[in-house]
Write an enzyme that holds these catalytic residues in place. Structure first.
Site, short mmCIF file in Angstrom:
data_model
loop_
_atom_site.label_atom_id
_atom_site.label_comp_id
_atom_site.label_asym_id
_atom_site.label_seq_id
_atom_site.Cartn_x
_atom_site.Cartn_y
_atom_site.Cartn_z
N CYS A 1 -17.76 -74.25 -35.33
CA CYS A 1 -16.68 -73.26 -35.51
C CYS A 1 -15.36 -73.93 -35.85
O CYS A 1 -14.63 -73.48 -36.72
CB CYS A 1 -16.45 -72.45 -34.23
SG CYS A 1 -17.93 -71.88 -33.40
N ASP A 2 -15.03 -75.01 -35.14
CA ASP A 2 -13.65 -75.52 -35.18
C ASP A 2 -13.50 -76.93 -35.75
O ASP A 2 -12.37 -77.40 -35.90
CB ASP A 2 -13.07 -75.50 -33.75
CG ASP A 2 -12.97 -74.08 -33.20
OD1 ASP A 2 -12.86 -73.14 -34.02
OD2 ASP A 2 -13.02 -73.90 -31.98
N CYS B 1 -16.83 -75.75 -29.79
CA CYS B 1 -17.85 -75.53 -30.83
C CYS B 1 -17.43 -76.26 -32.10
O CYS B 1 -16.44 -75.89 -32.73
CB CYS B 1 -17.98 -74.02 -31.07
SG CYS B 1 -18.92 -73.57 -32.52
C1 LIG Z 1 -13.49 -69.87 -29.06
C2 LIG Z 1 -14.76 -69.54 -29.83
C3 LIG Z 1 -14.75 -69.63 -31.22
C4 LIG Z 1 -15.90 -69.31 -31.94
N1 LIG Z 1 -15.85 -69.38 -33.29
C5 LIG Z 1 -16.92 -69.02 -34.02
C6 LIG Z 1 -16.87 -69.06 -35.45
O1 LIG Z 1 -15.86 -69.44 -36.05
N2 LIG Z 1 -18.00 -68.68 -36.12
C7 LIG Z 1 -19.14 -68.27 -35.49
O2 LIG Z 1 -20.11 -67.90 -36.15
N3 LIG Z 1 -19.23 -68.25 -34.13
C8 LIG Z 1 -18.15 -68.62 -33.39
N4 LIG Z 1 -18.23 -68.63 -32.02
C9 LIG Z 1 -19.51 -68.27 -31.39
C10 LIG Z 1 -19.73 -66.75 -31.40
O3 LIG Z 1 -18.53 -66.09 -31.00
C11 LIG Z 1 -20.88 -66.37 -30.48
O4 LIG Z 1 -22.04 -67.06 -30.89
C12 LIG Z 1 -21.15 -64.86 -30.51
O5 LIG Z 1 -19.99 -64.15 -30.10
C13 LIG Z 1 -22.32 -64.48 -29.60
O6 LIG Z 1 -22.46 -63.10 -29.62
P1 LIG Z 1 -23.22 -62.31 -28.44
O7 LIG Z 1 -23.04 -60.86 -28.77
O8 LIG Z 1 -24.55 -62.85 -28.24
O9 LIG Z 1 -22.42 -62.66 -27.09
P2 LIG Z 1 -20.89 -62.51 -26.69
O10 LIG Z 1 -20.01 -62.69 -27.84
O11 LIG Z 1 -20.74 -63.43 -25.52
O12 LIG Z 1 -20.76 -60.99 -26.21
C14 LIG Z 1 -21.32 -60.54 -25.01
C15 LIG Z 1 -20.59 -59.28 -24.56
O13 LIG Z 1 -21.26 -58.74 -23.43
C16 LIG Z 1 -20.31 -58.27 -22.50
N5 LIG Z 1 -20.91 -58.27 -21.16
C17 LIG Z 1 -21.33 -59.36 -20.46
N6 LIG Z 1 -21.83 -58.98 -19.26
C18 LIG Z 1 -21.71 -57.62 -19.21
C19 LIG Z 1 -22.02 -56.65 -18.22
N7 LIG Z 1 -22.57 -56.99 -17.04
N8 LIG Z 1 -21.75 -55.34 -18.48
C20 LIG Z 1 -21.19 -54.97 -19.67
N9 LIG Z 1 -20.87 -55.85 -20.64
C21 LIG Z 1 -21.12 -57.17 -20.43
C22 LIG Z 1 -19.17 -59.29 -22.62
O14 LIG Z 1 -17.93 -58.75 -22.11
C23 LIG Z 1 -19.14 -59.55 -24.11
O15 LIG Z 1 -18.26 -58.68 -24.79
C24 LIG Z 1 -17.10 -68.92 -31.26
C25 LIG Z 1 -17.11 -68.84 -29.86
C26 LIG Z 1 -15.96 -69.14 -29.14
C27 LIG Z 1 -15.99 -69.06 -27.63
#
Ligand SMILES: Cc1cc2nc3c(=O)[nH]c(=O)nc-3n(C[C@H](O)[C@H](O)[C@H](O)COP(=O)(O)OP(=O)(O)OC[C@H]3O[C@@H](n4cnc5c(N)ncnc54)[C@H](O)[C@@H]3O)c2cc1C
Length: 341
Positions: free
Chosen positions: A136-137, A133
């Site tokens: 992010c980085d 990303c």
């Molecule tokens: C390495 C990295 C660095 C990042 N750095 C940044 C940053 O600096 N700034 C920024 O704004 N964004 C950053 N991002 C992006 C950001 O983290 C994501 O956009 C954000 O976390 C998305 O949130 P979400 O809740 O939609 O999904 P997710 O964060 O993917 O959360 C989904 C959750 O659902 C759970 N889940 C999935 N399937 C199931 C199931 N069947 N049953 C129960 N639970 C389940 C998973 O375990 C997970 O905890 C980064 C991403 C990564 C990978």
């Protein structure tokens, strides 16, 4: 008698946790089901510097604060891997290995993750040179060289973005051409800081703590070559942009999705099924970040609150006053999250 929650949230990442805060604060009987340790992708990064109002924070600490905020508002958590759903009735059924949960409304917030390539060193050096990303980085590679793996729209766009920080960006494209619109290809080719190596694949990255070298192969001539970090830099970056994978497999056939498996919603995060919402990275969107995920979660929970109230009115349901559970106000952070701050 089975317990029926007002709202059940699947996934405890930023979208789910934000939905929980809004639902808990609106006094909805809410539970979040999370299969892992919680916090989603955000919990995997050591530094977040683009969340407005918080200049620097570790991912684990930010999501722990969100979790504590949920607990302050009486939201329940359960560690559960959701394996199936039945959204056909007015009470939605969410299936886990530990049993079924029931709720009047459901928010799906299971996220998405960047696709990985699986080359040697990719997992080991993620967060220490390998990144997915640029928003992010990218800034962590100020003054360094970076490689961009991929030849689609995201790779081309991100390569241009990375030239703001990197001294040079080398695009590693497996095919003999880009697979995106000519207009963006022209911009890439016209950028002095970008070099493109077609018919080339990454074989692996190596280093001591950070990436110090990477090996590549020309898949036509089979010639291999190595890139070593410049002495004054000591490291460089490898950004992989080969697409995202939404975690929505278990909802196929229950909810409308696009061809890539992203869940379709309207502006209120409503899916095509009444009472079922989707929030966060699993929606089609142009920016997958914490701020966009938490925004989705807030909107979904607010609309779900209206839906639940209307449903209860329609069905003549009067909630029994629950035995007052003491809210865990101002619980301190865990030592682990504090250490990471
Ligand atoms: C390495 C990295 C660095 C990042 N750095 C940044 C940053 O600096 N700034 C920024 O704004 N964004 C950053 N991002 C992006 C950001 O983290 C994501 O956009 C954000 O976390 C998305 O949130 P979400 O809740 O939609 O999904 P997710 O964060 O993917 O959360 C989904 C959750 O659902 C759970 N889940 C999935 N399937 C199931 C199931 N069947 N049953 C129960 N639970 C389940 C998973 O375990 C997970 O905890 C980064 C991403 C990564 C990978």
């Amino acid at each position: 008698m089975k317990k029926i929650y007002d709202l059940l949230i699947i996934g405890g990442g930023p979208a789910g946790l934000s939905a929980g805060v809004y639902a808990g604060r609106a006094k909805l009987k809410t539970i979040i089901l999370e299969k892992g340790t919680g916090g989603g992708q955000a919990a995997t990064t050591s530094e977040i510097a683009n969340y407005p109002g918080i200049r620097h924070i570790s991912g684990p600490r930010l999501v722990e604060e969100m979790k504590l905020q949920n607990e302050d508002f009486g939201v329940e958590f359960a560690k559960a891997d959701v394996t199936g759903v039945d959204f056909s009735g007015e009470v939605k059924v969410v299936k886990t290995l530990g049993g079924d949960y029931h709720a009047r409304a459901v928010i799906i917030a299971t996220g998405a993750s960047p696709r990985t390539l699986g080359f040697p060193g990719e997992e080991e050096f993620t967060g220490r040179g390998v990144a997915y990303c640029s928003t992010c980085d990218g800034e962590f590679f100020e003054g360094l060289e970076v490689f961009v793996i991929g030849a689609g729209y995201a790779a081309a766009e991100e390569a241009i973005f990375l030239t703001r920080f990197a001294t040079k960006v080398t695009i590693i494209a497996r095919e003999s051409s880009f697979s995106c619109a000519p207009s963006i290809v022209d911009k890439v080719m016209a950028n002095d800081k970008i070099e493109v190596k077609f018919n080339t694949e990454i074989l692996g990255v190596h280093g001591d703590g950070m990436i110090q070298s990477a090996r590549f192969i020309n898949n036509v001539t089979k010639e291999e070559f190595e890139y070593k970090a410049k002495e004054e830099d000591n490291t460089f970056g490898v950004f992989v942009f080969i697409g995202y994978e939404p975690k929505t497999e278990i909802f196929k056939g229950h909810i409308e999705m696009d061809d890539a498996g992203y869940i379709l919603t309207d502006d209120d995060m409503k899916t095509n099924v009444n009472g079922v919402y989707a929030a966060g990275d699993l929606r089609p969107k142009s920016l997958r970040q914490i701020i966009t995920a938490v925004s989705d979660g807030a909107i979904a929970a607010t609309d779900a609150g209206k839906y639940i109230e209307e449903e209860k009115d329609r069905l003549g349901i009067k909630d029994e006053p629950e035995v007052e559970k003491p809210a865990k106000k101002n619980r301190p952070l865990s030592q682990q999250a504090r250490a990471l701050y």
